[in-house]
Design a protein around this motif. Sequence first.
Motif, PDB file in Angstrom:
ATOM      1  N   THR A 164       3.188   0.218 -38.451  1.00  0.00           N
ATOM      2  CA  THR A 164       4.179   1.019 -38.407  1.00  0.00           C
ATOM      3  C   THR A 164       5.582   0.103 -38.922  1.00  0.00           C
ATOM      4  O   THR A 164       5.316  -0.585 -39.737  1.00  0.00           O
ATOM      5  N   SER A 200       6.038   3.474 -31.778  1.00  0.00           N
ATOM      6  CA  SER A 200       6.718   1.884 -31.038  1.00  0.00           C
ATOM      7  C   SER A 200       8.635   2.326 -31.404  1.00  0.00           C
ATOM      8  O   SER A 200       8.960   2.645 -32.143  1.00  0.00           O
ATOM      9  N   ASP A 214       4.349   0.619 -27.656  1.00  0.00           N
ATOM     10  CA  ASP A 214       3.842   0.694 -28.115  1.00  0.00           C
ATOM     11  C   ASP A 214       2.883   1.574 -27.562  1.00  0.00           C
ATOM     12  O   ASP A 214       2.453   0.986 -26.366  1.00  0.00           O
TER      13      ASP A 214
END
Length: 269
Positions: A164, A200, A214
């Motif tokens: 991410t 996130s 998350d």
Amino acid sequence: MGTESGSDPESSSNGWSRARGLVVKTLVLIGGALLIKRLTKSTTRRDHARVVSRSLTGEKFTREQASRDPDNYFNIRMLSCPAAEMVDGSEVLYLEQAFWRTPQKPFRQRLYMVKPCPKELKCDVEVSSYAIRDAEEYKNFCDRPKDQRPLPEEVIGDIGEHLTTIHLNCCDRGKRCLYEGSTSPGGFPNSWNGASYCTSDLAVLKNNEIHLWDRGFDENRNQVWGPKEGPYEFKPATSSSINENLSALNILYQSSIDKPIQGSLILQD
């Protein structure tokens, strides 16, 4: 008879006083200019990145949140420390999460790369998370002596799959946070527990408190993992909280001799 030659003591004293006064004024002006320059110096994105990196570093727990809402949150220990530095100045942090009862058995291990946002993006700090090629070699990385950790060049070589990226901005005045941000609206691919993608959200608060949220969603945008009520609230460890955790561990150990711990957990790795 001619007049006596030589300087007038009173005139010399006055001249020295004027010169000394001029020197003092000059120093005051220079000092004032330097102070104004320092106070008005704009904070660079690299400065912001350093603050975020320092805030992520250290040992933090969600003990207070777990005590307040035990049905939705566990007491998790998050530990992070510097692991390497890239050529462009980006800092690589090792981060692991574990239940407070078993800190030596982390259920999540990541390498975080913290750096200033690219100029073309409207953000201050970019935080990216990566998998680790051989995570077993990094267990309890921060708890080990430095000479027993993988070397910085080895850490860089062990940076695995990109997971991410979060873009952080400075928080507006009046808000509790210092920085906040999230992944792009579409999130990032994730297939754990039936998910199609994950998102996130990250907030950096004062006193190095970190809020991390998350979540995983399926192709119909239904949430399939992660807390639903809000982010995990990681607060720096204090001596009192460590003592309380140790006392609780002793009680737990004694009770576990006669009665096994029951409960089921669903974790996203």
